[in-house]
Write a protein that holds these residues in place. Structure first.
Motif, PDB file in Angstrom:
ATOM      1  N   LEU A 156      -5.552   4.338  -5.198  1.00  0.00           N
ATOM      2  CA  LEU A 156      -4.932   5.645  -5.463  1.00  0.00           C
ATOM      3  C   LEU A 156      -3.442   5.590  -5.141  1.00  0.00           C
ATOM      4  CD1 LEU A 156      -4.814   8.721  -6.015  1.00  0.00           C
ATOM      5  CD2 LEU A 156      -5.504   9.043  -3.619  1.00  0.00           C
ATOM      6  N   TYR A 157      -3.102   5.100  -3.956  1.00  0.00           N
ATOM      7  CA  TYR A 157      -1.696   5.089  -3.534  1.00  0.00           C
ATOM      8  C   TYR A 157      -0.860   4.170  -4.428  1.00  0.00           C
ATOM      9  CZ  TYR A 157      -3.968   7.130   0.566  1.00  0.00           C
ATOM     10  OH  TYR A 157      -4.721   7.900   1.399  1.00  0.00           O
ATOM     11  N   LEU A 158      -1.414   3.026  -4.797  1.00  0.00           N
ATOM     12  CA  LEU A 158      -0.695   2.119  -5.698  1.00  0.00           C
ATOM     13  C   LEU A 158      -0.483   2.774  -7.068  1.00  0.00           C
ATOM     14  CD1 LEU A 158      -2.428  -1.262  -4.780  1.00  0.00           C
ATOM     15  CD2 LEU A 158      -0.031  -0.654  -4.329  1.00  0.00           C
ATOM     16  N   SER A 159      -1.487   3.525  -7.551  1.00  0.00           N
ATOM     17  CA  SER A 159      -1.356   4.192  -8.853  1.00  0.00           C
ATOM     18  C   SER A 159      -0.280   5.268  -8.833  1.00  0.00           C
ATOM     19  CB  SER A 159      -2.693   4.792  -9.297  1.00  0.00           C
ATOM     20  OG  SER A 159      -2.982   5.984  -8.593  1.00  0.00           O
ATOM     21  N   LEU A 160      -0.015   5.816  -7.664  1.00  0.00           N
ATOM     22  CA  LEU A 160       1.038   6.830  -7.517  1.00  0.00           C
ATOM     23  C   LEU A 160       2.425   6.210  -7.395  1.00  0.00           C
ATOM     24  CD1 LEU A 160      -0.825   9.224  -5.101  1.00  0.00           C
ATOM     25  CD2 LEU A 160       0.168   9.918  -7.289  1.00  0.00           C
ATOM     26  N   GLY A 161       2.489   4.897  -7.158  1.00  0.00           N
ATOM     27  CA  GLY A 161       3.776   4.222  -7.036  1.00  0.00           C
ATOM     28  C   GLY A 161       4.123   3.756  -5.634  1.00  0.00           C
ATOM     29  N   PHE A 162       3.176   3.823  -4.711  1.00  0.00           N
ATOM     30  CA  PHE A 162       3.413   3.312  -3.363  1.00  0.00           C
ATOM     31  C   PHE A 162       3.421   1.788  -3.385  1.00  0.00           C
ATOM     32  CE2 PHE A 162       2.249   7.558  -2.256  1.00  0.00           C
ATOM     33  CZ  PHE A 162       2.744   7.800  -0.993  1.00  0.00           C
ATOM     34  N   ASP A 163       4.167   1.197  -2.463  1.00  0.00           N
ATOM     35  CA  ASP A 163       4.196  -0.245  -2.264  1.00  0.00           C
ATOM     36  C   ASP A 163       3.608  -0.563  -0.897  1.00  0.00           C
ATOM     37  OD1 ASP A 163       5.668  -0.870  -4.659  1.00  0.00           O
ATOM     38  OD2 ASP A 163       7.470  -0.134  -3.643  1.00  0.00           O
ATOM     39  N   LYS A 164       2.928  -1.710  -0.798  1.00  0.00           N
ATOM     40  CA  LYS A 164       2.472  -2.187   0.506  1.00  0.00           C
ATOM     41  C   LYS A 164       3.685  -2.791   1.205  1.00  0.00           C
ATOM     42  CE  LYS A 164      -2.239  -3.025  -0.987  1.00  0.00           C
ATOM     43  NZ  LYS A 164      -3.354  -3.976  -1.115  1.00  0.00           N
ATOM     44  N   THR A 165       3.976  -2.290   2.413  1.00  0.00           N
ATOM     45  CA  THR A 165       5.208  -2.705   3.085  1.00  0.00           C
ATOM     46  C   THR A 165       4.988  -3.364   4.438  1.00  0.00           C
ATOM     47  OG1 THR A 165       5.465  -0.431   3.901  1.00  0.00           O
ATOM     48  CG2 THR A 165       6.668  -1.015   1.899  1.00  0.00           C
ATOM     49  N   GLY A 166       3.745  -3.514   4.851  1.00  0.00           N
ATOM     50  CA  GLY A 166       3.501  -4.159   6.137  1.00  0.00           C
ATOM     51  C   GLY A 166       2.081  -3.952   6.609  1.00  0.00           C
ATOM     52  N   ILE A 167       1.778  -4.569   7.740  1.00  0.00           N
ATOM     53  CA  ILE A 167       0.452  -4.433   8.350  1.00  0.00           C
ATOM     54  C   ILE A 167       0.634  -4.099   9.826  1.00  0.00           C
ATOM     55  CG2 ILE A 167      -1.643  -5.670   9.034  1.00  0.00           C
ATOM     56  CD1 ILE A 167      -1.646  -7.056   6.419  1.00  0.00           C
ATOM     57  N   LYS A 168      -0.159  -3.144  10.289  1.00  0.00           N
ATOM     58  CA  LYS A 168      -0.214  -2.828  11.717  1.00  0.00           C
ATOM     59  C   LYS A 168      -1.538  -3.378  12.223  1.00  0.00           C
ATOM     60  CE  LYS A 168       2.705   1.232  11.712  1.00  0.00           C
ATOM     61  NZ  LYS A 168       2.761   2.621  11.313  1.00  0.00           N
ATOM     62  N   LYS A 169      -1.454  -4.406  13.029  1.00  0.00           N
ATOM     63  CA  LYS A 169      -2.637  -5.064  13.568  1.00  0.00           C
ATOM     64  C   LYS A 169      -3.367  -4.145  14.543  1.00  0.00           C
ATOM     65  CE  LYS A 169      -2.428  -9.205  11.736  1.00  0.00           C
ATOM     66  NZ  LYS A 169      -3.493  -9.634  10.851  1.00  0.00           N
TER      67      LYS A 169
END
Length: 192
Positions: A156-169
């Motif tokens: 859903l978020y990717l379809s809206l135009g969000f980018d993956k920007t990191g990971i919180k372990k």
């Protein structure tokens, strides 16, 4: 000179506050999502039990946020915008966002759609509502964290135009699952 600067600063602060207040209003309470009409409103303290029920339905009986967390957020009028959606007087979805003027970021704090109403466009509608509000405020970004295992939400978020920007372990309380940071970059604001 200092007096004029203070007056200017006061005027800017007042204008920003008035603008935010206007942006956080809901003008049209009846909204159409797909073929279904829903009642959209700001979340109230009295909505918290139904919000917790949705969390239990979505998260296999668990509530990532407890009653006090929701109530604390809803009492923080400045910088918080929580919406709920109802169908035939049943609360079916909610979304919360923290608006930070200093960072010019709208951070999605919580979003959930009851399983009976998933895949009908409610999550998309609520996310777009928050993106539109952030755009009106001339912010730079909309951000969120999503569980590493939540592939549906990530789509859903990717379809809206969000980018993956990191990971919180080990981000999430309880199971210590990792979170993926996601960012939506808003268009550069133009001067009014």
């Amino acid at each position: 000179m200092l007096k004029k600067f203070k007056q200017y600063l006061q005027k800017m602060t007042t204008n920003r506050s008035q603008r935010r207040q206007k942006v956080m209003e809901i003008e049209h309470h009846i909204v159409q999502v797909g073929a279904t009409g829903y009642y959209l409103s700001r979340a109230l303290i009295t909505d918290v039990p139904e919000m917790l029920a949705i969390e239990r339905a979505v998260y296999a009986g668990k509530t990532p946020w407890d009653e006090n967390a929701f109530k604390t957020e809803l009492r923080r009028q400045s910088g918080r915008f929580y919406i709920v959606m109802r169908h035939e007087d049943r609360l079916v979805a909610f979304c919360g966002c923290a608006f930070d003027d200093r960072r010019q970021d709208a951070h999605i704090t919580n979003i959930a759609v009851h399983p009976d109403f998933q895949n009908q466009g409610l999550g998309h509608f609520m996310m777009q509502t928050m993106i539109d509000r952030a755009t009106e405020l001339k912010y730079r970004t909309v951000t969120l964290e999503v569980r590493y295992s939540n592939a549906n939400a990530q789509r859903l978020y990717l379809s809206l135009g969000f980018d993956k920007t990191g990971i919180k372990k080990r981000y999430y309380f309880g199971d210590h699952e990792d979170a993926i940071d996601m960012t939506y970059h808003l268009p550069t604001p133009t001067d009014d």
